[in-house]
Design an enzyme around this catalytic site. Structure first.
Site, PDB file in Angstrom:
ATOM      1  N   ASN A 191       0.873  -1.172   0.000  1.00 38.91           N
ATOM      2  CA  ASN A 191       0.000   0.000   0.000  1.00 38.91           C
ATOM      3  C   ASN A 191       0.910   1.222   0.000  1.00 38.91           C
ATOM      4  OD1 ASN A 191      -1.784   2.062   0.434  1.00 38.91           O
ATOM      5  ND2 ASN A 191      -2.411   1.407   2.490  1.00 38.91           N
ATOM      6  N   TRP A 192       1.025   1.833  -1.173  1.00 38.89           N
ATOM      7  CA  TRP A 192       1.977   2.950  -1.304  1.00 38.89           C
ATOM      8  C   TRP A 192       1.473   4.225  -0.627  1.00 38.89           C
ATOM      9  CZ3 TRP A 192       3.917   2.762  -7.138  1.00 38.89           C
ATOM     10  CH2 TRP A 192       4.659   1.590  -7.320  1.00 38.89           C
ATOM     11  N   LYS A 193       0.199   4.264  -0.298  1.00 37.39           N
ATOM     12  CA  LYS A 193      -0.413   5.461   0.308  1.00 37.39           C
ATOM     13  C   LYS A 193      -0.135   6.681  -0.584  1.00 37.39           C
ATOM     14  CE  LYS A 193      -0.201   3.175   4.762  1.00 37.39           C
ATOM     15  NZ  LYS A 193      -0.154   3.264   6.211  1.00 37.39           N
ATOM     16  N   HIS A 204      -9.580   1.399   4.920  1.00 35.65           N
ATOM     17  CA  HIS A 204      -8.298   1.582   5.611  1.00 35.65           C
ATOM     18  C   HIS A 204      -8.511   2.534   6.788  1.00 35.65           C
ATOM     19  CE1 HIS A 204      -4.191   2.633   6.510  1.00 35.65           C
ATOM     20  NE2 HIS A 204      -3.824   1.556   5.848  1.00 35.65           N
ATOM     21  N   GLU A 216      -6.835   4.889   7.866  1.00 33.70           N
ATOM     22  CA  GLU A 216      -6.577   6.308   7.567  1.00 33.70           C
ATOM     23  C   GLU A 216      -7.795   6.944   6.900  1.00 33.70           C
ATOM     24  OE1 GLU A 216      -2.888   5.531   5.535  1.00 33.70           O
ATOM     25  OE2 GLU A 216      -1.973   5.002   7.457  1.00 33.70           O
ATOM     26  N   GLU A 274      -5.455  -4.736  10.540  1.00 35.59           N
ATOM     27  CA  GLU A 274      -4.454  -3.689  10.719  1.00 35.59           C
ATOM     28  C   GLU A 274      -4.721  -2.981  12.053  1.00 35.59           C
ATOM     29  OE1 GLU A 274      -2.568  -2.617   6.678  1.00 35.59           O
ATOM     30  OE2 GLU A 274      -4.071  -1.119   7.166  1.00 35.59           O
ATOM     31  N   GLY A 282       2.389   2.518  10.859  1.00 36.84           N
ATOM     32  CA  GLY A 282       3.325   3.631  10.712  1.00 36.84           C
ATOM     33  C   GLY A 282       3.999   4.029  12.009  1.00 36.84           C
ATOM     34  N   SER A 298       3.328  -1.990  10.414  1.00 39.07           N
ATOM     35  CA  SER A 298       4.781  -2.042  10.633  1.00 39.07           C
ATOM     36  C   SER A 298       5.375  -3.426  10.348  1.00 39.07           C
ATOM     37  CB  SER A 298       5.135  -1.572  12.046  1.00 39.07           C
ATOM     38  OG  SER A 298       4.770  -0.205  12.211  1.00 39.07           O
ATOM     39  N   GLY A 336       2.817  -1.160   4.320  1.00 39.53           N
ATOM     40  CA  GLY A 336       2.875   0.265   4.040  1.00 39.53           C
ATOM     41  C   GLY A 336       4.302   0.706   3.751  1.00 39.53           C
ATOM     42  N   GLY A 337       4.946   1.305   4.742  1.00 44.11           N
ATOM     43  CA  GLY A 337       6.271   1.899   4.571  1.00 44.11           C
ATOM     44  C   GLY A 337       7.287   0.999   3.878  1.00 44.11           C
TER      45      GLY A 337
HETATM   46  P1  13P Z   1       2.969   0.483   7.769  1.00 44.47           P
HETATM   47  O1  13P Z   1       3.473  -0.833   7.207  1.00 44.47           O
HETATM   48  O2  13P Z   1       3.709   1.673   7.243  1.00 44.47           O
HETATM   49  O3  13P Z   1       2.824   0.450   9.243  1.00 44.47           O
HETATM   50  O4  13P Z   1       1.478   0.648   7.177  1.00 44.47           O
HETATM   51  C1  13P Z   1       0.593  -0.409   7.288  1.00 44.47           C
HETATM   52  C2  13P Z   1      -0.597  -0.086   6.485  1.00 44.47           C
HETATM   53  O5  13P Z   1      -1.354   0.810   6.824  1.00 44.47           O
HETATM   54  C3  13P Z   1      -0.822  -0.830   5.232  1.00 44.47           C
HETATM   55  O6  13P Z   1      -2.071  -0.569   4.707  1.00 44.47           O
END
Ligand code: 13P
Length: 248
Positions: free
Chosen positions: A9-11, A94, A96, A166, A172, A211, A232-233
């Protein structure tokens, strides 16, 4: 036997040039494996990434999808628009989106339905905040998030969906759920589905997100109810994303 799945997930990160080197870097590092792999990229990068991944094992997804099929909904992107670019997946719900953009359990369920109407596989995100965990509300929160989708779409809809657990407190933050903490909730989610349909429960992929990194992925993925990750990251670097993919 369930196929494992790793999704990036590149956000809201990167430029088009960065997307090109990242997508092509991932494709270059793919090897014959049993796990499936996908990237959910920003909307405006979808047409380009769609062309780059064509004919490869790397599948494409969106990070959201509209809760309506078309019409006067400024700023939204419909599921039908995503299918024009061969999006296989769309993340819905998600945390967010729930936290910053007002998504509710019901609007998430509507997005889930819209994706499925166009044969896009929704990746339904569920998870609790730290406060909810500390108040022992984790399972109640997950129940409500799943109930909304079951009520709108029916349990059979989970036959062509992915669930991502999640924990909001792990996203994050660098704090990962322990293998056992994650397994406990994944097992709970599978049992929730099993109580309604055992066949679907045995088949559905439940991913962990929060994470997940190359150094903790192996332990998480070894858990019996964890079928891969929503990353994510660590998905923003081809090498670390591929390391996670290869830890399955
Ligand atoms: P991180 O891996 O950066 O914690 O993000 C997880 C996430 O929200 C994937 O959708």
């Amino acid at each position: 036997m369930r196929q494992s799945l790793v999704v990036g997930n590149w956000k809201m990160n990167g430029t088009l040039a960065g997307a090109e080197s990242l997508a092509k870097g991932i494709i270059a590092g793919l090897s014959e494996g049993s796990a499936a792999i996908a990237i959910c990229v920003p909307y405006v990068h979808i047409p380009s990434v769609s062309a780059w991944v064509k004919g490869t094992e790397l599948a494409l997804g969106a990070q959201n999808v509209a809760d309506k099929s078309s019409g006067a909904f400024t700023g939204e992107i419909s599921a039908a628009m995503l299918t024009e670019f061969d999006c296989k997946y769309a993340i819905v719900g998600h945390s967010e989106r729930r936290t910053y953009y007002g998504d509710t359990n019901e609007s998430v369920a509507a997005r889930f339905c819209q994706a499925q109407e166009q044969n896009i596989i929704p990746i339904l995100c569920v998870g609790e905040t730290l406060e909810q965990r500390e108040q022992d509300q984790t399972f109640a929160v997950i129940d409500a998030q799943l109930d909304a989708v079951v009520n709108m779409a029916g349990i059979a809809s989970f036959g062509s969906a992915v669930i991502a657990y999640e924990p909001v407190w792990a996203i994050g933050t660098g704090k990962t759920a322990t293998d056992e903490q994650a397994q406990e909730v994944h097992q709970y989610i599978r049992q929730y589905i099993a109580a309604k349909d055992q066949v679907i429960a045995d088949k559905i992929q439940i991913l962990y997100g929060g994470s997940a990194k190359p150094d903790n992925a192996k332990g998480l993925f070894a858990m019996p109810d964890i079928d891969g990750g929503l990353i994510g990251g660590a998905s923003l670097d081809a090498e670390s994303f591929l390391k996670i993919y290869h830890s399955i």
